[in-house]
Design a protein around this motif. Structure first.
Motif, PDB file in Angstrom:
ATOM      1  N   GLY A 115       0.786  -1.223   0.000  1.00 27.25           N
ATOM      2  CA  GLY A 115       0.000   0.000   0.000  1.00 27.25           C
ATOM      3  C   GLY A 115       0.820   1.276   0.000  1.00 27.25           C
ATOM      4  O   GLY A 115       0.258   2.378   0.079  1.00 27.25           O
ATOM      5  N   PHE A 116       2.156   1.170  -0.135  1.00 26.04           N
ATOM      6  CA  PHE A 116       3.020   2.358  -0.093  1.00 26.04           C
ATOM      7  C   PHE A 116       2.742   3.269  -1.288  1.00 26.04           C
ATOM      8  O   PHE A 116       2.665   2.828  -2.436  1.00 26.04           O
ATOM      9  CB  PHE A 116       4.486   1.937  -0.108  1.00 26.04           C
ATOM     10  CG  PHE A 116       5.455   3.093  -0.110  1.00 26.04           C
ATOM     11  CD1 PHE A 116       5.816   3.716   1.071  1.00 26.04           C
ATOM     12  CD2 PHE A 116       6.003   3.563  -1.297  1.00 26.04           C
ATOM     13  CE1 PHE A 116       6.720   4.769   1.084  1.00 26.04           C
ATOM     14  CE2 PHE A 116       6.904   4.610  -1.306  1.00 26.04           C
ATOM     15  CZ  PHE A 116       7.255   5.220  -0.112  1.00 26.04           C
ATOM     16  N   ARG A 117       2.587   4.538  -1.000  1.00 23.73           N
ATOM     17  CA  ARG A 117       2.462   5.557  -2.049  1.00 23.73           C
ATOM     18  C   ARG A 117       3.427   6.670  -1.697  1.00 23.73           C
ATOM     19  O   ARG A 117       3.185   7.470  -0.790  1.00 23.73           O
ATOM     20  CB  ARG A 117       1.037   6.087  -2.161  1.00 23.73           C
ATOM     21  CG  ARG A 117       0.836   7.024  -3.353  1.00 23.73           C
ATOM     22  CD  ARG A 117      -0.621   7.430  -3.534  1.00 23.73           C
ATOM     23  NE  ARG A 117      -0.798   8.204  -4.748  1.00 23.73           N
ATOM     24  CZ  ARG A 117      -0.965   7.690  -5.962  1.00 23.73           C
ATOM     25  NH1 ARG A 117      -0.990   6.376  -6.113  1.00 23.73           N
ATOM     26  NH2 ARG A 117      -1.106   8.444  -7.021  1.00 23.73           N
ATOM     27  N   GLY A 118       4.549   6.711  -2.405  1.00 27.14           N
ATOM     28  CA  GLY A 118       5.609   7.638  -2.046  1.00 27.14           C
ATOM     29  C   GLY A 118       5.317   9.071  -2.447  1.00 27.14           C
ATOM     30  O   GLY A 118       4.549   9.342  -3.371  1.00 27.14           O
ATOM     31  N   ALA A 119       5.979   9.973  -1.733  1.00 29.20           N
ATOM     32  CA  ALA A 119       5.945  11.375  -2.129  1.00 29.20           C
ATOM     33  C   ALA A 119       6.790  11.541  -3.383  1.00 29.20           C
ATOM     34  O   ALA A 119       7.700  10.759  -3.648  1.00 29.20           O
ATOM     35  CB  ALA A 119       6.474  12.247  -1.001  1.00 29.20           C
ATOM     36  N   ALA A 120       6.483  12.565  -4.153  1.00 26.27           N
ATOM     37  CA  ALA A 120       7.231  12.829  -5.384  1.00 26.27           C
ATOM     38  C   ALA A 120       8.464  13.670  -5.085  1.00 26.27           C
ATOM     39  O   ALA A 120       8.442  14.552  -4.227  1.00 26.27           O
ATOM     40  CB  ALA A 120       6.342  13.527  -6.403  1.00 26.27           C
ATOM     41  N   ARG A 121       9.536  13.397  -5.814  1.00 26.50           N
ATOM     42  CA  ARG A 121      10.787  14.127  -5.634  1.00 26.50           C
ATOM     43  C   ARG A 121      11.538  14.148  -6.955  1.00 26.50           C
ATOM     44  O   ARG A 121      11.307  13.320  -7.836  1.00 26.50           O
ATOM     45  CB  ARG A 121      11.641  13.457  -4.559  1.00 26.50           C
ATOM     46  CG  ARG A 121      12.994  14.145  -4.333  1.00 26.50           C
ATOM     47  CD  ARG A 121      13.772  13.529  -3.198  1.00 26.50           C
ATOM     48  NE  ARG A 121      14.184  12.154  -3.469  1.00 26.50           N
ATOM     49  CZ  ARG A 121      14.913  11.432  -2.620  1.00 26.50           C
ATOM     50  NH1 ARG A 121      15.286  11.933  -1.454  1.00 26.50           N
ATOM     51  NH2 ARG A 121      15.256  10.197  -2.929  1.00 26.50           N
ATOM     52  N   VAL A 163      15.442   6.671 -14.429  1.00 30.51           N
ATOM     53  CA  VAL A 163      14.896   7.980 -14.070  1.00 30.51           C
ATOM     54  C   VAL A 163      15.994   9.009 -14.337  1.00 30.51           C
ATOM     55  O   VAL A 163      17.007   9.035 -13.637  1.00 30.51           O
ATOM     56  CB  VAL A 163      14.468   8.034 -12.594  1.00 30.51           C
ATOM     57  CG1 VAL A 163      13.923   9.420 -12.245  1.00 30.51           C
ATOM     58  CG2 VAL A 163      13.433   6.959 -12.283  1.00 30.51           C
ATOM     59  N   PRO A 164      15.844   9.843 -15.373  1.00 29.38           N
ATOM     60  CA  PRO A 164      16.889  10.814 -15.696  1.00 29.38           C
ATOM     61  C   PRO A 164      17.069  11.865 -14.604  1.00 29.38           C
ATOM     62  O   PRO A 164      16.208  12.062 -13.739  1.00 29.38           O
ATOM     63  CB  PRO A 164      16.372  11.461 -16.991  1.00 29.38           C
ATOM     64  CG  PRO A 164      15.372  10.493 -17.540  1.00 29.38           C
ATOM     65  CD  PRO A 164      14.737   9.870 -16.342  1.00 29.38           C
ATOM     66  N   SER A 165      18.186  12.550 -14.666  1.00 27.98           N
ATOM     67  CA  SER A 165      18.454  13.660 -13.757  1.00 27.98           C
ATOM     68  C   SER A 165      17.350  14.706 -13.833  1.00 27.98           C
ATOM     69  O   SER A 165      16.882  15.070 -14.918  1.00 27.98           O
ATOM     70  CB  SER A 165      19.796  14.297 -14.118  1.00 27.98           C
ATOM     71  OG  SER A 165      19.990  15.510 -13.427  1.00 27.98           O
ATOM     72  N   TRP A 166      16.914  15.164 -12.670  1.00 26.53           N
ATOM     73  CA  TRP A 166      15.937  16.233 -12.497  1.00 26.53           C
ATOM     74  C   TRP A 166      14.531  15.852 -12.991  1.00 26.53           C
ATOM     75  O   TRP A 166      13.665  16.704 -13.120  1.00 26.53           O
ATOM     76  CB  TRP A 166      16.392  17.533 -13.144  1.00 26.53           C
ATOM     77  CG  TRP A 166      15.825  18.763 -12.465  1.00 26.53           C
ATOM     78  CD1 TRP A 166      15.077  19.757 -13.035  1.00 26.53           C
ATOM     79  CD2 TRP A 166      15.950  19.115 -11.074  1.00 26.53           C
ATOM     80  NE1 TRP A 166      14.737  20.712 -12.101  1.00 26.53           N
ATOM     81  CE2 TRP A 166      15.259  20.344 -10.877  1.00 26.53           C
ATOM     82  CE3 TRP A 166      16.555  18.529  -9.970  1.00 26.53           C
ATOM     83  CZ2 TRP A 166      15.186  20.981  -9.631  1.00 26.53           C
ATOM     84  CZ3 TRP A 166      16.486  19.151  -8.741  1.00 26.53           C
ATOM     85  CH2 TRP A 166      15.806  20.359  -8.586  1.00 26.53           C
ATOM     86  N   ARG A 211      21.444  18.533  -6.155  1.00 31.73           N
ATOM     87  CA  ARG A 211      20.294  19.321  -5.683  1.00 31.73           C
ATOM     88  C   ARG A 211      19.074  18.417  -5.717  1.00 31.73           C
ATOM     89  O   ARG A 211      18.943  17.589  -6.615  1.00 31.73           O
ATOM     90  CB  ARG A 211      20.080  20.546  -6.572  1.00 31.73           C
ATOM     91  CG  ARG A 211      18.944  21.447  -6.112  1.00 31.73           C
ATOM     92  CD  ARG A 211      18.710  22.596  -7.091  1.00 31.73           C
ATOM     93  NE  ARG A 211      19.884  23.482  -7.225  1.00 31.73           N
ATOM     94  CZ  ARG A 211      19.848  24.656  -7.825  1.00 31.73           C
ATOM     95  NH1 ARG A 211      18.705  25.104  -8.362  1.00 31.73           N
ATOM     96  NH2 ARG A 211      20.936  25.395  -7.921  1.00 31.73           N
ATOM     97  N   GLU A 212      18.193  18.556  -4.752  1.00 24.80           N
ATOM     98  CA  GLU A 212      16.958  17.790  -4.767  1.00 24.80           C
ATOM     99  C   GLU A 212      15.798  18.662  -4.349  1.00 24.80           C
ATOM    100  O   GLU A 212      15.970  19.715  -3.717  1.00 24.80           O
ATOM    101  CB  GLU A 212      17.058  16.557  -3.860  1.00 24.80           C
ATOM    102  CG  GLU A 212      17.186  16.840  -2.383  1.00 24.80           C
ATOM    103  CD  GLU A 212      17.176  15.552  -1.584  1.00 24.80           C
ATOM    104  OE1 GLU A 212      16.329  15.437  -0.677  1.00 24.80           O
ATOM    105  OE2 GLU A 212      18.009  14.669  -1.859  1.00 24.80           O
ATOM    106  N   GLN A 213      14.595  18.217  -4.700  1.00 25.51           N
ATOM    107  CA  GLN A 213      13.390  19.009  -4.431  1.00 25.51           C
ATOM    108  C   GLN A 213      12.206  18.072  -4.232  1.00 25.51           C
ATOM    109  O   GLN A 213      11.936  17.217  -5.072  1.00 25.51           O
ATOM    110  CB  GLN A 213      13.136  19.957  -5.605  1.00 25.51           C
ATOM    111  CG  GLN A 213      11.923  20.855  -5.434  1.00 25.51           C
ATOM    112  CD  GLN A 213      11.699  21.707  -6.673  1.00 25.51           C
ATOM    113  OE1 GLN A 213      11.455  21.213  -7.766  1.00 25.51           O
ATOM    114  NE2 GLN A 213      11.814  23.022  -6.503  1.00 25.51           N
ATOM    115  N   LEU A 214      11.536  18.212  -3.093  1.00 27.05           N
ATOM    116  CA  LEU A 214      10.296  17.490  -2.868  1.00 27.05           C
ATOM    117  C   LEU A 214       9.181  18.221  -3.582  1.00 27.05           C
ATOM    118  O   LEU A 214       9.131  19.458  -3.611  1.00 27.05           O
ATOM    119  CB  LEU A 214       9.980  17.415  -1.365  1.00 27.05           C
ATOM    120  CG  LEU A 214      10.844  16.453  -0.553  1.00 27.05           C
ATOM    121  CD1 LEU A 214      10.544  16.605   0.942  1.00 27.05           C
ATOM    122  CD2 LEU A 214      10.604  15.017  -0.991  1.00 27.05           C
TER     123      LEU A 214
END
Length: 359
Positions: free
Chosen positions: A280-286, A320-323, A355-358
């Motif tokens: 049932g896991f539904r991850g946050a997007a990042r 999954v490409p960069s950014w 660099r990362e962004q939620l």
């Protein structure tokens, strides 16, 4: 070698249409000169634009081709019998993601893959089969499904299968990066196989205990000294955590394979991790500036990359490409899913570009 202005003209001779039309640009190109103002928007973008595209490879679709070529092409003819997972946006580099490569290799019982070495770092994540081993720098390291085997750059390595049935694994290398830097070297071993010079699996037995490392080994290598991170240890780690840890809102319970000398990534150019997505896991997007390749160890689910849904099953591969934004979903209410992944994050971080962004 000294260059001259085309048509024996000097800059003072360029007037009228020559200065405003295409003639001046053509003549400058012959001098190895470009006009920055014509390329500024492409060179300095507001955010990363990756040539790699999100892509999914189905293991169920690829496996018949692996078995076909296993029967049709001898190991002597191929040296390495591998299906390369080539990103549609990176065909010229034969890359799977920026700076990274993935392939699926097969070896049959009784086959010996020629020993060689290269400056590119490599690893093997075992998919299926039993009875095979790889020899790395004189150490025979035995393969079992779920094991992570390392081959740091410029180490002699060869493979031998003494079991039954086909042996298949995921190859991960950094040769797209090494080749882009013009630093690639390759050499064949004088014989088909190198001799074993240390006890089988010694590196794993010496270092796998984590906090207890052999004090008599003085060389502190940038790559992990562990030849095999066995699945039984990985599984034990997840079982000890069970559902007690909250994990990451993005990646669930995420563990990293580490270099025991410094706690960093197992290879200087690639970070390897494994994660458990609870039922049932539904991850946050990042999104982040590290390119990522994912391999499904078990289970089924969906990863949404830049709004596109990719449905994956056991042993599939996804890039999954960069950014690019990504979000993992395990829709099963009863079974956990497990994903192995590797990224070019060590390189990106070393250059101060991570660099990362939620979202």
């Amino acid at each position: 070698m000294t260059s001259t202005v085309p048509s024996d003209r000097t800059g003072d001779d360029l007037t009228g249409d020559d200065m405003t039309g295409d003639g001046a640009y053509r003549e400058m190109a012959e001098l190895g000169v470009g006009a920055l103002w014509r390329h500024l928007g492409n060179l300095f973008t507001t955010e990363p634009i990756s040539r790699a595209v999100p892509f999914h490879w189905s293991y169920r679709a690829l496996r018949p081709y692996m078995l076909h070529f296993a029967g049709a092409l001898s190991i002597e003819e191929a040296q390495r019998r591998v299906l390369m997972l080539v990103n549609p946006g990176l065909r010229e580099q034969s890359a799977t993601a920026t700076g990274l490569y993935a392939g699926i290799q097969v070896i049959l019982p009784g086959e010996q893959a020629q020993a060689h070495r290269h400056t590119s770092n490599a690893f093997r994540f075992i998919i299926e089969g039993s009875g095979a081993y790889t020899t790395v720098a004189g150490e025979r390291v035995h393969m079992h499904p779920g094991d992570l085997l390392l081959t740091p750059g410029w180490r002699w390595h060869d493979h031998y299968h003494e079991g039954d049935g086909p042996m298949m694994w995921l190859d991960g290398l950094d040769f797209p990066l090494v080749n882009a830097l013009d630093t690639g070297f390759f050499e064949l071993y004088p014989e088909t196989a190198q001799p074993a010079s240390v006890p089988d699996g010694l590196s794993s037995r010496q270092f796998i205990h984590g906090r207890l490392n052999p004090a008599w080994v003085s060389e502190r290598t940038v790559s992990s000294p562990i030849g095999n991170y066995p699945w039984v240890e990985t599984q034990r780690a997840f079982e000890s955590i069970a559902d007690s840890a909250a994990g990451s809102a993005v990646d669930g319970v995420l563990l990293e394979y580490t270099n025991p000398w410094n706690g960093g990534p197992v290879l200087p150019t690639m970070s390897c991790r494994i994660q458990r997505l609870a039922p049932g896991f539904r991850g946050a997007a990042r999104r982040h500036t590290a390119a990522t390749i994912l391999h499904v160890v078990r289970g089924e689910g969906t990863t949404v990359v830049d709004g596109e849904e990719f449905h994956w099953a056991e042993h599939d591969v996804l890039t999954v490409p960069s950014w690019a934004s990504y979000q993992h979903v395990n829709s099963s209410r009863s079974a956990a899913a497990m994903l192995f992944s590797y990224t070019n994050e060590p390189v990106v971080r070393a250059l101060g570009l991570y660099r990362e962004q939620l979202l």
